[in-house]
Scaffold this active site. Structure first.
Site, PDB file in Angstrom:
ATOM      1  N   GLY A 209      -1.095  41.440  78.689  1.00 45.55           N
ATOM      2  CA  GLY A 209      -0.157  41.956  79.685  1.00 45.55           C
ATOM      3  C   GLY A 209       0.995  41.054  80.068  1.00 45.55           C
TER       4      GLY A 209
ATOM      5  N   ASP B 210      -5.792  41.945  90.139  1.00 47.70           N
ATOM      6  CA  ASP B 210      -6.367  43.126  90.790  1.00 47.70           C
ATOM      7  C   ASP B 210      -7.598  42.677  91.580  1.00 47.70           C
ATOM      8  OD1 ASP B 210      -7.126  45.705  91.411  1.00 47.70           O
ATOM      9  OD2 ASP B 210      -7.725  46.252  89.396  1.00 47.70           O
TER      10      ASP B 210
ATOM     11  N   LYS C  54      -2.546  42.641  94.025  1.00 52.47           N
ATOM     12  CA  LYS C  54      -3.060  43.742  94.863  1.00 52.47           C
ATOM     13  C   LYS C  54      -3.990  43.144  95.913  1.00 52.47           C
ATOM     14  CE  LYS C  54      -3.083  47.179  91.106  1.00 52.47           C
ATOM     15  NZ  LYS C  54      -3.951  47.960  90.204  1.00 52.47           N
TER      16      LYS C  54
HETATM   17  P1  IMP Z   1      -8.801  41.784  87.535  1.00 47.57           P
HETATM   18  O1  IMP Z   1      -9.733  40.917  86.752  1.00 47.57           O
HETATM   19  O2  IMP Z   1      -9.493  42.903  88.245  1.00 47.57           O
HETATM   20  O3  IMP Z   1      -7.905  40.995  88.489  1.00 47.57           O
HETATM   21  O4  IMP Z   1      -7.878  42.544  86.514  1.00 47.57           O
HETATM   22  C1  IMP Z   1      -7.032  41.864  85.732  1.00 47.57           C
HETATM   23  C2  IMP Z   1      -6.619  42.650  84.513  1.00 47.57           C
HETATM   24  O5  IMP Z   1      -6.843  44.058  84.593  1.00 47.57           O
HETATM   25  C3  IMP Z   1      -5.127  42.468  84.365  1.00 47.57           C
HETATM   26  O6  IMP Z   1      -4.819  41.289  83.663  1.00 47.57           O
HETATM   27  C4  IMP Z   1      -4.721  43.730  83.671  1.00 47.57           C
HETATM   28  O7  IMP Z   1      -4.857  43.576  82.286  1.00 47.57           O
HETATM   29  C5  IMP Z   1      -5.707  44.778  84.161  1.00 47.57           C
HETATM   30  N1  IMP Z   1      -5.146  45.546  85.295  1.00 47.57           N
HETATM   31  C6  IMP Z   1      -5.506  45.478  86.586  1.00 47.57           C
HETATM   32  N2  IMP Z   1      -4.783  46.327  87.342  1.00 47.57           N
HETATM   33  C7  IMP Z   1      -3.932  46.945  86.489  1.00 47.57           C
HETATM   34  C8  IMP Z   1      -2.890  47.940  86.679  1.00 47.57           C
HETATM   35  O8  IMP Z   1      -2.600  48.435  87.785  1.00 47.57           O
HETATM   36  N3  IMP Z   1      -2.223  48.323  85.563  1.00 47.57           N
HETATM   37  C9  IMP Z   1      -2.493  47.822  84.326  1.00 47.57           C
HETATM   38  N4  IMP Z   1      -3.432  46.887  84.114  1.00 47.57           N
HETATM   39  C10 IMP Z   1      -4.152  46.450  85.181  1.00 47.57           C
END
Ligand code: IMP
Length: 181
Positions: free
Chosen positions: A49, A107, A135
């Site tokens: 990403g 996230d 977020k």
């Molecule tokens: P986390 O481990 O929950 O913080 O998520 C991190 C990963 O999930 C990010 O690096 C993204 O690849 C994916 N991700 C989380 N939220 C989104 C979103 O709203 N759109 C697209 N990808 C997301």
């Protein structure tokens, strides 16, 4: 600039226009350049990403720096432990270096926490964290982030490197999911 886009079965609406994103990136690049003057930083972009964000912020730096990329995947079934596997691993010895992690979005924070845990093991001198999007309402981990582009609501977003089922990464603007019904 399109106000609404459709990717596969979902509709998304404009959330952050490219001009706003680029302005914020210039501001952050200036801050990082000031904070890391004479620190010879190594940027580590987290794939997939962050590839567009990493390129844009790197171009706007006013100090010279190095950059490499990491591609991680959470261990299956152990998501809560926040352990990650390196699909494309570090090819640089980061011991004693000043690291700047570049993330596209935080996230729950699980990926970032696992990334930090992994890097700490290699004994860098310092680790700073940059994320374009954060977020706050959905983050479950207490992680210190040094530079945040934008705080956004807990809604799924695409564009500017971020995907929905692999699609939508190429948009210059950032779009958020339109909730049906
Ligand atoms: P986390 O481990 O929950 O913080 O998520 C991190 C990963 O999930 C990010 O690096 C993204 O690849 C994916 N991700 C989380 N939220 C989104 C979103 O709203 N759109 C697209 N990808 C997301």
């Amino acid at each position: 600039m399109m106000k609404r886009i459709k990717i596969l079965d979902k509709e998304f609406e404009l959330s952050l226009p490219a001009a706003k994103v680029q302005k914020r990136i210039r501001e952050i690049a200036e801050e990082i350049s000031n904070d890391l003057k004479d620190k010879d930083p190594l940027f580590i972009g987290i794939l997939n990403g962050s590839f567009i964000f990493a390129a844009d912020i790197f171009k706007k730096m006013s100090i010279d720096a190095r950059i490499t990329f990491l591609k991680l995947e959470s261990y299956q079934g152990t998501e809560s432990s926040g352990r990650v596997e390196q699909l494309i691993g570090l090819n640089v010895d980061i011991k004693g270096m000043n690291i700047v992690i570049l993330e596209d979005i935080v996230d729950t924070g699980t990926t970032l926490q696992a990334t930090i845990n992994l890097l700490v093991g290699y004994e860098p001198a310092s680790i700073r964290v940059v994320t374009l999007l954060f977020k706050p309402d959905s983050c479950k981990n207490d992680i210190h982030m040094d530079y945040i582009g934008f705080n956004i609501p807990d809604n799924f977003v695409v564009g500017y490197g971020l995907d929905y089922k692999g699609f939508g990464r190429g948009y210059e603007d950032i779009y958020s999911l339109v909730n049906e019904g």
